[in-house]
Scaffold this motif. Structure first.
Motif, PDB file in Angstrom:
ATOM      1  N   GLU A  87       4.438  -6.453 -11.184  1.00 59.70           N
ATOM      2  CA  GLU A  87       3.019  -6.416 -10.841  1.00 59.70           C
ATOM      3  C   GLU A  87       2.782  -6.948  -9.433  1.00 59.70           C
ATOM      4  O   GLU A  87       2.003  -6.374  -8.659  1.00 59.70           O
ATOM      5  N   ARG A 124       1.329  -4.797  -6.208  1.00 62.06           N
ATOM      6  CA  ARG A 124       0.162  -5.171  -5.400  1.00 62.06           C
ATOM      7  C   ARG A 124       0.505  -5.151  -3.913  1.00 62.06           C
ATOM      8  O   ARG A 124      -0.287  -4.689  -3.085  1.00 62.06           O
ATOM      9  N   GLY A 164      -1.057  -2.058  -1.743  1.00 65.60           N
ATOM     10  CA  GLY A 164      -2.063  -2.463  -0.782  1.00 65.60           C
ATOM     11  C   GLY A 164      -1.640  -2.365   0.660  1.00 65.60           C
ATOM     12  O   GLY A 164      -2.440  -2.628   1.572  1.00 65.60           O
ATOM     13  N   ARG A 181      -1.815   1.548 -10.391  1.00 62.93           N
ATOM     14  CA  ARG A 181      -3.004   0.723 -10.646  1.00 62.93           C
ATOM     15  C   ARG A 181      -3.517   0.036  -9.389  1.00 62.93           C
ATOM     16  O   ARG A 181      -4.626  -0.492  -9.384  1.00 62.93           O
ATOM     17  N   HIS A 182      -2.696  -0.029  -8.349  1.00 64.72           N
ATOM     18  CA  HIS A 182      -3.041  -0.806  -7.161  1.00 64.72           C
ATOM     19  C   HIS A 182      -3.041   0.008  -5.875  1.00 64.72           C
ATOM     20  O   HIS A 182      -3.354  -0.515  -4.803  1.00 64.72           O
ATOM     21  N   ASN A 183      -2.700   1.274  -5.957  1.00 63.75           N
ATOM     22  CA  ASN A 183      -2.446   2.050  -4.748  1.00 63.75           C
ATOM     23  C   ASN A 183      -3.748   2.388  -4.026  1.00 63.75           C
ATOM     24  O   ASN A 183      -4.693   2.907  -4.618  1.00 63.75           O
ATOM     25  N   ARG A 184      -3.773   2.078  -2.752  1.00 64.75           N
ATOM     26  CA  ARG A 184      -4.935   2.417  -1.942  1.00 64.75           C
ATOM     27  C   ARG A 184      -4.970   3.924  -1.691  1.00 64.75           C
ATOM     28  O   ARG A 184      -3.970   4.613  -1.843  1.00 64.75           O
TER      29      ARG A 184
END
Length: 536
Positions: free
Chosen positions: A186, A190, A194, A316-319
Motif C-alpha cells: 500500500e 501511494r 502519486g 486505488r492511488h493512481n493519478r
C-alpha cells in the motif's frame, strides 16, 4: 543419476576422467534419458551450462573432474553467481580416506569443498551412496528457492564406485515465496501512484514478471530501463522502453523509481541520487534491499507476485496520467543520434547485426568494443534473448556460452559477438560446435589488440603500451580447419549479408571482421550524472 533425471535434468555438459568414471558409466547407462555434450576444455562445459541456464531459466548442469578440472570452471561459476543463474556443478574427489591429508593424490587441492562453498549458493559432499537422493534433493531445493545461484556437489571416487540400496529419488521442493506485506504494498502504491515522473528498473530477477511490468508501465506511463541482464522484458521497439543513456536524462526529473529484480547499482552509483526520488525496491534476496542505498520501501518478494499486487494497489492511488509516448520517442531519437555521432562504427555494425538476426534469435555478447555499445545500441525484443556476464565482465566467456544457448534452443538462431582477444579464450570449442552440430554464428571483430586496454594505455597512461597487442590467426581458415564455415566481412553491409547467409546454412560459422581502433564507448554508455550526489 535417477535423482538428477527426477529433477528434470536431460542434458549434462561434461568431460570424463578417472575420478568420474562411475558417474559417466551411469550417464552411459541412462543414455536414452540424458544426453552428454562434451567440450574441449573444462571451462567450456561450465560456460555451456551457464548459457543453457541464462537463455531458458532452467538448470544447466555440468560435470568435470576435481582439482584442476573444477578450478578450470570457476570463472563460469563466478559468472553464474553474479548473474543469478541456475547452474549445477558436479565434480569428483580423491578417495575419501585421503581427503585433507596432503598425500599428493592425483588432482588433490586443499579444501576443494571450501572453494566451492565460496563460489556457490550451496555446496556439499556425498559421503555414501545412501546420501545421494537427499543430497541431490537439497541441491535442487537450493537451486529453485529464493534467489537463483549456482550449486555444487562433489563425490569421492571410491564412493561413486560403491553399491548400496538407496531407495527412490527424493524431490527437492522449492521453498514458498516470501509472504507479501500488505502495508508495504500500500505504501509503495501511494508513492508510485502519486508520482509525476516515475520510472521502472528491471534486472534478471524480473524475467518471469514481464507481463506485470508491462502493465505497471502502462498504468504509470513509466519508462522501463535495463542495462545488461533484464534486457527485453519490455520489447525495446516499444515506446516505453528506454536505453540507459536516455534513461539517465529522464532520471534527472524522476520523483519515484520502482526497481524489480535488479541491483539498481549502476544507476544509483553513476547517475546520482538525491532526496527528490523515492525508490521502491522489490527483490527476492533480502540482502539486496539496502545494499546500495536504503529505499523508501523495500519489498522482499517474488517479482511477479509483487508486481500483480502493486497493479491492484496502484489502481486505488493512481493519478490521472497523459501519454508520455511522444516525449519518450523524442528522447530515444536524440540519444540514438548522439550514439551514432560518437560511436558510429560500432552502431553501424550493430544495426547490421540486428537486421540480420531474426526476431526470436539470441545475442550473446563479449567484452569487446562492439558488444560494449550493444548495451545501449542493440535493441532486444524479448526476455533472455541477450546473454551477458553482467558485472563479472568475464572476458572470453562468450563463444562457449553461445554453444550452451544453442543446445538449449536448437531451433532458434544464436549470434555470438566477439573481439579477437576474448574469442581465442574458447575458440577450441569450434570443434565442439562441429561435433555436436550446433550452428552458432560467431562474429569476430579483429583489431589485433585488447582494444579497451590499448586505448587506456595510450590516453590515460602516457602511451605506456604493454601486453595489449597480439598476433592473430586467420579466423576464417581457423574455422575451416575445425570443419566449420569460415567467412569474412569488412563493412556493415557485407556483415549483414554474411550473417544472413550463415543462418540460412545452419552450420557452425565464424565470420572475421577486420577493423581498426574504434571510438571510445564510455562517454555514451556512462554519461554524466543527471542528479546531484546525496549529501551525507
Amino acid at each position: 543419476m535417477r535423482s538428477l533425471i527426477a529433477h528434470g535434468i536431460d542434458t549434462v555438459f561434461g568431460l570424463p576422467g578417472i575420478q568420474l568414471d562411475h558417474f559417466f558409466n551411469a550417464l552411459h547407462d541412462h543414455g536414452n534419458e540424458v544426453r552428454v555434450l562434451n567440450a574441449r576444455h573444462e571451462q567450456g562445459t561450465a560456460y555451456m551450462a551457464f548459457g543453457w541456464a541464462q537463455s531458458t531459466g532452467r538448470i544447466g548442469a555440468y560435470a568435470v573432474v576435481p582439482g584442476p578440472g573444477i578450478l578450470n570452471t570457476t570463472a563460469a561459476l563466478s559468472t553464474a553467481y553474479g548473474c543469478s543463474a541456475r547452474v549445477l556443478a558436479l565434480t569428483g574427489q580423491i578417495p575419501s580416506d585421503t581427503i585433507g591429508r596432503g598425500l599428493g593424490m592425483l588432482h588433490e587441492i586443499p579444501d576443494q569443498l571450501g572453494i566451492l562453498e565460496r563460489l556457490t549458493k550451496h555446496a556439499a559432499r556425498i559421503n555414501h551412496p545412501t546420501e545421494a537422493p537427499r543430497a541431490v534433493a537439497e541441491a535442487f531445493r537450493q537451486l529453485r528457492s529464493g534467489r537463483p545461484r549456482p550449486v555444487a556437489l562433489e563425490v569421492p571416487m571410491d564412493i561413486l564406485a560403491m553399491k548400496a540400496p538407496v531407495g527412490e529419488p527424493i524431490l527437492g521442493e522449492p521453498d514458498p515465496a516470501p509472504a507479501l506485506d500488505p502495508d508495504q504494498i500500500e505504501e509503495a502504491a501511494r508513492i508510485l501512484g502519486g508520482a509525476d515522473r516515475p520510472m521502472i528498473f528491471v534486472g534478471g530477477g524480473a524475467y518471469e514478471a514481464a507481463e506485470e511490468i508491462r502493465e505497471l508501465s502502462a498504468m504509470l506511463q513509466a519508462p522501463v530501463v535495463s542495462y545488461q541482464n533484464g534486457r527485453g522484458i519490455v520489447d525495446e521497439r516499444e515506446p516505453y522502453a528506454l536505453n540507459h543513456p536516455a534513461a539517465n536524462e529522464y532520471w534527472g526529473d524522476c520523483d519515484a523509481a520502482l526497481a524489480i529484480g535488479c541491483r539498481m547499482q549502476v544507476e544509483r552509483t553513476f547517475w546520482g541520487l538525491d532526496d527528490s526520488v523515492k525508490v521502491v525496491h522489490v527483490d527476492l534476496d533480502p540482502t539486496e534491499i539496502n545494499r546500495v542505498a536504503r529505499p523508501a520501501v523495500g519489498i522482499v518478494a517474488d517479482a511477479a507476485q509483487a508486481g500483480r499486487a502493486l497493479i491492484d494497489a496502484i489502481a486505488r492511488h493512481n493519478r490521472k496520467r497523459t501519454s508520455r509516448a511522444d516525449e519518450l520517442a523524442d528522447l530515444r531519437a536524440r540519444h540514438q543520434a548522439r550514439a551514432e555521432s560518437i560511436v558510429g562504427p560500432q552502431m553501424a555494425f550493430l544495426g547490421a547485426l540486428r537486421r540480420a538476426l531474426p526476431e526470436d534469435g539470441f545475442f550473446v555478447d563479449e567484452f569487446t568494443q562492439v558488444a560494449y555499445v550493444a548495451r545501449i545500441g542493440f535493441p532486444v525484443y524479448s526476455p533472455r534473448t541477450m546473454v551477458t556476464p553482467g558485472y563479472q565482465g568475464t572476458l572470453g566467456y562468450g563463444y562457449a556460452t553461445s554453444l550452451g544457448v544453442q543446445a538449449a534452443n536448437p531451433d532458434r538462431p544464436v549470434l555470438s559477438v566477439n573481439g579477437d582477444g576474448g574469442f581465442l579464450f574458447t575458440a577450441s570449442e569450434i570443434a565442439s560446435a562441429v561435433h555436436h552440430k550446433l550452428p552458432v554464428v560467431a562474429v569476430v571483430f579483429a583489431d589485433g589488440a585488447y582494444g579497451n586496454v590499448l586505448r587506456m594505455q595510450k590516453e590515460l597512461h602516457d602511451g605506456r603500451v604493454i601486453g595489449s597487442q597480439f598476433t592473430n590467426p586467420d579466423f576464417a581458415k581457423l574455422a575451416e580447419a575445425y570443419g566449420a564455415d569460415g567467412r569474412r566481412a569488412r563493412t556493415p553491409d557485407e556483415l549483414e549479408v554474411q550473417v544472413r547467409e550463415a543462418f540460412t546454412a545452419r552450420r557452425p560459422t565464424v565470420i572475421e571482421v577486420p577493423v581498426g581502433e574504434m571510438p571510445e564507448p564510455w562517454p555514451v554508455i556512462r554519461p554524466a550524472p543527471s542528479k546531484p550526489k546525496r549529501r551525507e
